[in-house]
Scaffold this active site. Structure first.
Site, short mmCIF file in Angstrom:
data_model
loop_
_atom_site.label_atom_id
_atom_site.label_comp_id
_atom_site.label_asym_id
_atom_site.label_seq_id
_atom_site.Cartn_x
_atom_site.Cartn_y
_atom_site.Cartn_z
N LYS A 28 0.75 -1.25 -0.06
CA LYS A 28 -0.09 -0.09 0.02
C LYS A 28 0.72 1.12 -0.11
O LYS A 28 1.99 1.30 0.65
CB LYS A 28 -0.92 0.20 1.31
CG LYS A 28 -1.92 -1.02 1.15
CD LYS A 28 -3.19 -0.66 0.19
CE LYS A 28 -4.23 -1.58 0.57
NZ LYS A 28 -5.47 -1.51 -0.47
N ASP A 72 -0.63 -0.46 -4.55
CA ASP A 72 -2.10 0.16 -4.58
C ASP A 72 -1.89 1.26 -3.80
O ASP A 72 -1.71 1.52 -2.68
CB ASP A 72 -2.99 -0.86 -3.92
CG ASP A 72 -4.16 -0.45 -4.06
OD1 ASP A 72 -4.60 0.47 -4.29
OD2 ASP A 72 -5.21 -1.14 -3.32
N GLU A 80 -2.68 -0.39 -8.67
CA GLU A 80 -4.06 -0.14 -8.57
C GLU A 80 -4.34 1.29 -8.26
O GLU A 80 -3.90 2.08 -7.29
CB GLU A 80 -4.78 -0.94 -7.31
CG GLU A 80 -4.86 -2.38 -7.53
CD GLU A 80 -5.42 -3.13 -6.22
OE1 GLU A 80 -6.25 -2.75 -5.55
OE2 GLU A 80 -4.95 -4.31 -5.86
N ASP A 125 -9.78 0.29 -9.56
CA ASP A 125 -10.44 -0.60 -8.46
C ASP A 125 -11.71 0.43 -8.00
O ASP A 125 -12.75 0.02 -8.20
CB ASP A 125 -9.24 -0.60 -7.24
CG ASP A 125 -10.00 -1.45 -6.17
OD1 ASP A 125 -11.10 -1.70 -6.28
OD2 ASP A 125 -9.40 -1.83 -5.15
N LYS A 164 -14.50 -6.49 -7.13
CA LYS A 164 -14.74 -6.86 -5.65
C LYS A 164 -16.41 -7.15 -5.30
O LYS A 164 -17.37 -6.40 -5.84
CB LYS A 164 -14.53 -5.72 -4.51
CG LYS A 164 -13.09 -5.60 -4.28
CD LYS A 164 -12.53 -4.48 -3.19
CE LYS A 164 -10.98 -4.13 -3.16
NZ LYS A 164 -10.77 -2.87 -2.78
MG MG Z 1 -7.33 -1.74 -4.46
#
Ligand code: MG
Length: 370
Positions: free
Chosen positions: A161, A189, A215, A240, A264
């Protein structure tokens, strides 16, 4: 077969440690688990993992939506799952995680009725799928230690991240690649954390590090910015937060704003819509990841069933359950690389009733035909 009872439990479980991303930090998971009962004794499990910042939902809104939609379920035959799920989708705008909980429980019932694992019902034969494991935003020395620890545990795909500090993010990614060597796959991401210019700067600076994809570098509404970033780096860009629904996927593809899409179940509104997005992407030759929120093994299992069934899904990031202090549901085996589903009927997941009770905040029950 008829649905004759719905129960919903909102619950709160502490995380193993604080989980921080560019959008904010959390120390606990809050969600809703749904049980749908039928007159044949088959019970379906579903789960909502609402996210105020991503889906605009809370556990309270999820319970409210389930209460509002109960009339579409009570008395209905779950085998007519497409009609029921599409009716649910049309009955209220948004609220995708609440819809996902109902969709998932219905699919669980249908596969249990046919006595097959859900992946079989969806036409697949494999029951396991590779996943990345995520390292949240934390001080660099801790992030590097964590990467080392994960590699020692046999984890082969890291998702890092970033998105809060462009120059430091570049430094961190270089240090992590140096630490883990060339054989570990690295994905990143930014969770919307950068401006277009910052994103281009970071991605160009790390192009030599063999990053599989990045992402959501920019704000979810900034489709032009996403496209701009994509045009200025060789690192594949994955949309995303910009893609929730099948319609969003078409928009991003038409505008050539992303190389890949992260599906998702909680954004899409369930398994049926997740498959629709994957199929749209397949038509356009776009590869997908299936990702997750903080989710228990119920929703994670749904993700694995979808992953093995959809050709367009090439990657998964289904690690949310690993960071909870306790498991309210069991069934998945994780060996460091793959999530493996049991060969049981339905989602294959068993609810640990006592554990759920321990963490339950409130519950609702609806019975009867309507
Ligand atoms: Mg993501």
């Amino acid at each position: 077969m008829e649905i004759n009872k719905i129960e919903a439990y909102s619950f709160r479980i502490p995380l193993v440690e604080e989980f921080r991303i560019a959008l904010g930090a959390s120390v606990e998971h809050t969600g809703v688990i749904v049980k749908i009962y039928t007159d044949e004794g088959i019970i379906g499990l579903g789960e909502a993992a609402p996210s105020a910042r991503i889906t605009g939902e809370t556990t309270e809104t999820v319970l409210g939506v389930i209460s509002k939609l109960k009339g579409l379920l009570l008395g209905a035959c779950p085998l007519e799952y497409r009609r029921i799920i599409e009716n649910i989708d049309n009955s209220i705008i948004g609220n995708p995680s609440a819809k996902a909980a109902l969709d998932m429980a219905i699919f669980d019932i249908v596969a249990k009725k046919y006595n097959v694992p859900l992946y079989r019902l969806l036409g697949a034969s494999e029951n396991s799928f590779e996943t990345s494991v995520t390292i949240g935003i934390m001080p660099h020395d801790r992030a590097i230690q964590k990467a080392q620890k994960y590699i020692e545990q046999g984890i082969r795909i890291l998702k890092i991240k970033i998105g809060t500090n462009a120059p430091k993010d570049i430094e961190l990614l270089k240090k992590i690649r140096q630490t883990v060597g060339d054989d570990i796959r690295i994905r990143i991401d930014a969770n919307q954390g950068y401006t277009t210019k910052q994103a281009i700067r970071v991605l160009r600076a790390v192009e030599g590090l063999d990053i599989e994809f990045c992402e959501q570098p920019v704000h979810w509404r900034d489709i032009d910015g996403l496209r701009e970033v994509r045009m200025h780096t060789e690192i594949p860009i994955m949309a995303d937060e910009s893609v929730h629904t099948p319609r969003d996927a078409i928009e991003v593809i038409k505008r050539e704003a992303a190389d890949m899409i992260n599906i998702k179940i909680m954004k899409a509104g369930g398994i049926l819509n997740a498959l629709k997005i994957a199929d749209i992407c397949d038509v356009y030759g776009i590869k997908c990841q299936i990702g997750c929120m903080s989710e228990t093994q119920i929703a994670i299992a749904a993700g694995v069933h979808v992953a093995v069934a959809a050709r367009a899904i090439a990657f998964s990031d289904l690690d949310g359950y690993l960071f909870m202090k306790d498991q309210v549901a069991l069934g998945i085996e994780f060996d460091g690389l793959k999530n493996t589903l049991p060969s049981k009927a339905g989602l294959g997941i068993e609810l640990k009733e006592d554990t759920l009770k321990k963490y339950t905040i409130s519950s609702m029950k609806f019975e009867g035909r309507k």
